[in-house]
Design a protein around this motif. Sequence first.
Motif, mmCIF file in Angstrom:
data_model
loop_
_atom_site.group_PDB
_atom_site.id
_atom_site.type_symbol
_atom_site.label_atom_id
_atom_site.label_comp_id
_atom_site.label_asym_id
_atom_site.label_seq_id
_atom_site.Cartn_x
_atom_site.Cartn_y
_atom_site.Cartn_z
ATOM 1 N N THR A 111 0.811 -1.222 0.000
ATOM 2 C CA THR A 111 0.000 0.000 0.000
ATOM 3 C C THR A 111 0.840 1.265 0.000
ATOM 4 O O THR A 111 0.333 2.343 -0.308
ATOM 5 C CB THR A 111 -0.946 0.008 1.215
ATOM 6 O OG1 THR A 111 -0.172 -0.122 2.408
ATOM 7 C CG2 THR A 111 -1.957 -1.138 1.117
ATOM 8 N N VAL A 112 2.116 1.152 0.329
ATOM 9 C CA VAL A 112 3.054 2.272 0.288
ATOM 10 C C VAL A 112 4.287 1.771 -0.449
ATOM 11 O O VAL A 112 4.807 0.695 -0.150
ATOM 12 C CB VAL A 112 3.440 2.742 1.713
ATOM 13 C CG1 VAL A 112 4.432 3.887 1.644
ATOM 14 C CG2 VAL A 112 2.203 3.126 2.504
ATOM 15 N N THR A 113 4.734 2.557 -1.435
ATOM 16 C CA THR A 113 5.901 2.163 -2.226
ATOM 17 C C THR A 113 6.798 3.355 -2.486
ATOM 18 O O THR A 113 6.369 4.514 -2.394
ATOM 19 C CB THR A 113 5.484 1.583 -3.597
ATOM 20 O OG1 THR A 113 4.832 2.612 -4.354
ATOM 21 C CG2 THR A 113 4.571 0.378 -3.470
ATOM 22 N N LEU A 136 8.261 2.252 -7.679
ATOM 23 C CA LEU A 136 7.341 1.117 -7.646
ATOM 24 C C LEU A 136 5.873 1.541 -7.645
ATOM 25 O O LEU A 136 4.990 0.739 -7.332
ATOM 26 C CB LEU A 136 7.634 0.245 -6.425
ATOM 27 C CG LEU A 136 8.996 -0.437 -6.403
ATOM 28 C CD1 LEU A 136 9.201 -1.175 -5.089
ATOM 29 C CD2 LEU A 136 9.141 -1.388 -7.578
ATOM 30 N N ASP A 137 5.612 2.787 -8.015
ATOM 31 C CA ASP A 137 4.232 3.287 -8.020
ATOM 32 C C ASP A 137 3.271 2.381 -8.782
ATOM 33 O O ASP A 137 2.122 2.203 -8.381
ATOM 34 C CB ASP A 137 4.158 4.693 -8.614
ATOM 35 C CG ASP A 137 4.546 5.775 -7.625
ATOM 36 O OD1 ASP A 137 4.682 5.479 -6.422
ATOM 37 O OD2 ASP A 137 4.725 6.933 -8.068
ATOM 38 N N TYR A 163 3.058 -0.654 -8.849
ATOM 39 C CA TYR A 163 2.726 -1.858 -8.089
ATOM 40 C C TYR A 163 1.975 -1.562 -6.798
ATOM 41 O O TYR A 163 1.634 -2.482 -6.056
ATOM 42 C CB TYR A 163 4.011 -2.641 -7.771
ATOM 43 C CG TYR A 163 4.741 -3.011 -9.025
ATOM 44 C CD1 TYR A 163 4.303 -4.053 -9.827
ATOM 45 C CD2 TYR A 163 5.846 -2.274 -9.435
ATOM 46 C CE1 TYR A 163 4.960 -4.379 -10.999
ATOM 47 C CE2 TYR A 163 6.506 -2.592 -10.610
ATOM 48 C CZ TYR A 163 6.054 -3.649 -11.386
ATOM 49 O OH TYR A 163 6.701 -3.953 -12.556
ATOM 50 N N ARG A 164 1.693 -0.281 -6.541
ATOM 51 C CA ARG A 164 0.981 0.102 -5.325
ATOM 52 C C ARG A 164 -0.411 -0.519 -5.323
ATOM 53 O O ARG A 164 -1.090 -0.541 -6.341
ATOM 54 C CB ARG A 164 0.899 1.619 -5.224
ATOM 55 C CG ARG A 164 0.357 2.082 -3.886
ATOM 56 C CD ARG A 164 0.477 3.578 -3.699
ATOM 57 N NE ARG A 164 1.884 3.944 -3.690
ATOM 58 C CZ ARG A 164 2.343 5.104 -4.141
ATOM 59 N NH1 ARG A 164 1.506 6.015 -4.629
ATOM 60 N NH2 ARG A 164 3.631 5.374 -4.098
ATOM 61 N N GLN A 165 -0.813 -1.032 -4.157
ATOM 62 C CA GLN A 165 -2.095 -1.712 -4.042
ATOM 63 C C GLN A 165 -3.006 -0.972 -3.067
ATOM 64 O O GLN A 165 -2.535 -0.192 -2.230
ATOM 65 C CB GLN A 165 -1.866 -3.144 -3.550
ATOM 66 C CG GLN A 165 -1.049 -3.979 -4.534
ATOM 67 C CD GLN A 165 -0.674 -5.318 -3.938
ATOM 68 O OE1 GLN A 165 0.206 -5.395 -3.094
ATOM 69 N NE2 GLN A 165 -1.353 -6.366 -4.371
ATOM 70 N N GLN A 166 -4.273 -1.234 -3.188
ATOM 71 C CA GLN A 166 -5.281 -0.654 -2.317
ATOM 72 C C GLN A 166 -5.767 -1.720 -1.326
ATOM 73 O O GLN A 166 -5.853 -2.900 -1.661
ATOM 74 C CB GLN A 166 -6.485 -0.150 -3.129
ATOM 75 C CG GLN A 166 -6.123 0.921 -4.135
ATOM 76 C CD GLN A 166 -5.656 2.202 -3.465
ATOM 77 O OE1 GLN A 166 -6.220 2.627 -2.468
ATOM 78 N NE2 GLN A 166 -4.616 2.802 -4.007
#
Length: 99
Positions: free
Chosen positions: A84-86, A90-91, A93-96
């Motif tokens: 959730t933080v990158t 790696l933006d 690959y950021r997930q919610q």
Amino acid sequence: MFVLELSYTAPLERVDALLPQHVEWLNGHYADGTFLASGRKVPRDGGVILAVGEDRAAVEALAATDPFAREGVCAYRVTEFLATVTAPALDAYRQQLPA
């Protein structure tokens, strides 16, 4: 996202004999976008791979194709996490978090 932790189960001589095949396997999965980072653990008793994948079962199946795993010189531990933080690099690959 997944952390794949390799723990060697055989002497380093056997690991080193398979290293060129393992590196070829790694490079193929870097090329297809699955692997983001990897390297040896310190002390050298295994390694770590940061990977993306559809689901845990797919990543575990992929890990089983590693020459190290096929030849029985390492055991894999797969940990799934939500990135959730990158770092900016790696933006993509950021997930919610699930709603």
